[in-house]
Design a protein around this motif. Sequence first.
Motif, short mmCIF file in Angstrom:
data_model
loop_
_atom_site.label_atom_id
_atom_site.label_comp_id
_atom_site.label_asym_id
_atom_site.label_seq_id
_atom_site.Cartn_x
_atom_site.Cartn_y
_atom_site.Cartn_z
N ALA A 131 46.00 8.13 53.84
CA ALA A 131 46.83 9.29 53.54
C ALA A 131 47.20 9.30 52.06
CB ALA A 131 48.11 9.29 54.38
N SER A 238 49.33 13.47 67.85
CA SER A 238 48.74 12.24 67.33
C SER A 238 48.20 12.46 65.93
CB SER A 238 47.67 11.72 68.27
OG SER A 238 46.60 12.60 68.25
N ASN A 244 38.44 15.88 58.64
CA ASN A 244 38.04 16.91 57.69
C ASN A 244 36.52 16.87 57.61
OD1 ASN A 244 40.57 17.93 57.02
ND2 ASN A 244 40.93 16.37 55.47
N TRP A 280 42.91 24.09 57.08
CA TRP A 280 42.74 25.42 56.46
C TRP A 280 41.75 26.25 57.29
CZ3 TRP A 280 38.78 28.29 54.34
CH2 TRP A 280 39.15 29.38 53.54
N1 EPU Z 1 46.00 23.51 54.97
C1 EPU Z 1 46.13 24.83 55.32
N2 EPU Z 1 46.60 25.12 56.57
C2 EPU Z 1 46.96 24.17 57.46
C3 EPU Z 1 46.82 22.82 57.10
C4 EPU Z 1 46.34 22.50 55.84
O1 EPU Z 1 45.81 25.73 54.56
O2 EPU Z 1 47.40 24.53 58.54
C5 EPU Z 1 45.53 23.18 53.61
C6 EPU Z 1 46.70 22.62 52.78
O3 EPU Z 1 47.41 23.63 52.17
C7 EPU Z 1 45.98 21.76 51.79
C8 EPU Z 1 44.78 21.25 52.56
O4 EPU Z 1 44.61 22.12 53.66
O5 EPU Z 1 45.52 22.51 50.71
C9 EPU Z 1 44.94 19.81 53.02
O6 EPU Z 1 46.10 19.68 53.83
P1 EPU Z 1 46.97 18.34 53.86
O7 EPU Z 1 47.35 17.95 52.49
O8 EPU Z 1 48.05 18.52 54.86
O9 EPU Z 1 45.96 17.24 54.33
P2 EPU Z 1 44.81 17.23 55.44
O10 EPU Z 1 43.51 17.18 54.72
O11 EPU Z 1 45.02 18.32 56.41
C10 EPU Z 1 44.59 14.65 55.54
C11 EPU Z 1 44.63 13.57 56.59
C12 EPU Z 1 46.05 13.27 57.00
C13 EPU Z 1 46.82 12.84 55.77
C14 EPU Z 1 46.75 13.95 54.72
C15 EPU Z 1 47.38 13.56 53.42
C16 EPU Z 1 42.54 13.73 57.82
C17 EPU Z 1 41.87 14.14 59.08
N3 EPU Z 1 43.85 13.96 57.74
O12 EPU Z 1 45.08 15.84 56.15
O13 EPU Z 1 46.03 12.20 57.92
O14 EPU Z 1 48.17 12.56 56.06
O15 EPU Z 1 45.36 14.27 54.43
O16 EPU Z 1 46.58 12.62 52.78
O17 EPU Z 1 41.88 13.21 56.93
C18 EPU Z 1 45.95 11.66 60.22
O18 EPU Z 1 44.83 11.20 60.00
O19 EPU Z 1 46.47 11.64 61.37
C19 EPU Z 1 46.66 12.30 59.13
C20 EPU Z 1 47.83 12.91 59.31
#
Ligand code: EPU
Length: 342
Positions: A131, A238, A244, A280
């Motif tokens: 993360a 969870s 991604n 997203w």
């Molecule tokens: N976004 C949207 N809409 C949403 C969700 C996200 O537009 O509903 C956009 C956000 O605005 C941002 C981008 O997508 O520009 C990425 O979102 P975020 O920073 O929340 O991170 P993520 O890529 O969705 C990953 C990990 C998380 C980790 C975060 C922060 C995976 C599958 N998930 O999420 O890990 O906390 O980055 O590093 O790689 C987990 O694995 O359980 C987890 C929470």
Amino acid sequence: MEFSIKERFPLKAYNTFGVTAFAAEFIEINSEEALVQFFEKRKDAVQQPFLVLGGGSNILFTRDFEGLIIRIGIPGISHQLSENEVWVTAGAGVIWNDLVWYCVNRNFAGIENMALIPGTVGAAPVQNIGAYGTELKDVFGSCRVFDTKSGKISTFSKEDCQFSYRESLFKREARGRYIITQVTLRLSLNPTINTSYGAIQAELTKRNILHPTIKDVAEVVSAIRTEKLPDPSTIGNSGSFFKNPIVTVQHLQQLQFTFQDMNFVYYPVDTNHVKLAAGWLIEQCGWKGKRIGDAGTWKNQALVLVNHQNASGSDIYNLSEQIIHDVKERFNVALEREVNII
Ligand code: EPU
């Protein structure tokens, strides 16, 4: 050593989705010796299906488990200092966030960006948790594993574990073979603060912190997570339900050409690949904050599926199928689940 195996054991309190399911048999193991002895005594345990459970934060039960669940509760944290580094060893049953704060409080740097990730230390290598700019593999030293095939304990190096994005040997070819009993991390005594992830820097600025310590980073990450992600103790989930997706640059260019008015969110992986933000994509398909009965996606993060109260594992699974279908149809991107489905 006596072992107390429980029968038809309720799992609701043992999975962070909070769904109802039962295990035919359940045992809690709290030391490496007990694990070795248990398998010696119960040779048949290896024959029938068994499942290792840590914090239950990356699993969805869509049915009862007709086998033995082994919950690993091995405790203990210790460390060994050398000149610039420190080796921190923790039992597989330690709560990951407790390990983070053990390190942060002693100024051992390297895992502060992973504060508040739910689950246990033993589960961390399985999916190479990560993360806010850090992954377990960046600080991983080694782990001790029990091989259910040979009945022996051995030590795995970082290379042995074959880590990649949310993947490892333990999730792939060796699935179900090894039980992690202990993990050793290699941390730094000269912290390099990693605020590369935009949200961290923004929050530090908001708090007027110009020269952050690792404690500041851990606090800021915890605050961001608390704001963005639902707390499993009040609303079952969870974390990220899907990975991604990694696609070719060509695929991204096609998407950008087809959907010219859309701002695709992506991160570079290598010269030919990018990682798209699944949250997203899901939001663009109209799923953010939606629910079907008690199964839904989180209002602040569409990548997180939630149990609003009484959803069954199948309800949540069916919702995930619909999301996969819609994202595939609209963007021709195949979402893969990060959560283990039983
Ligand atoms: N976004 C949207 N809409 C949403 C969700 C996200 O537009 O509903 C956009 C956000 O605005 C941002 C981008 O997508 O520009 C990425 O979102 P975020 O920073 O929340 O991170 P993520 O890529 O969705 C990953 C990990 C998380 C980790 C975060 C922060 C995976 C599958 N998930 O999420 O890990 O906390 O980055 O590093 O790689 C987990 O694995 O359980 C987890 C929470």
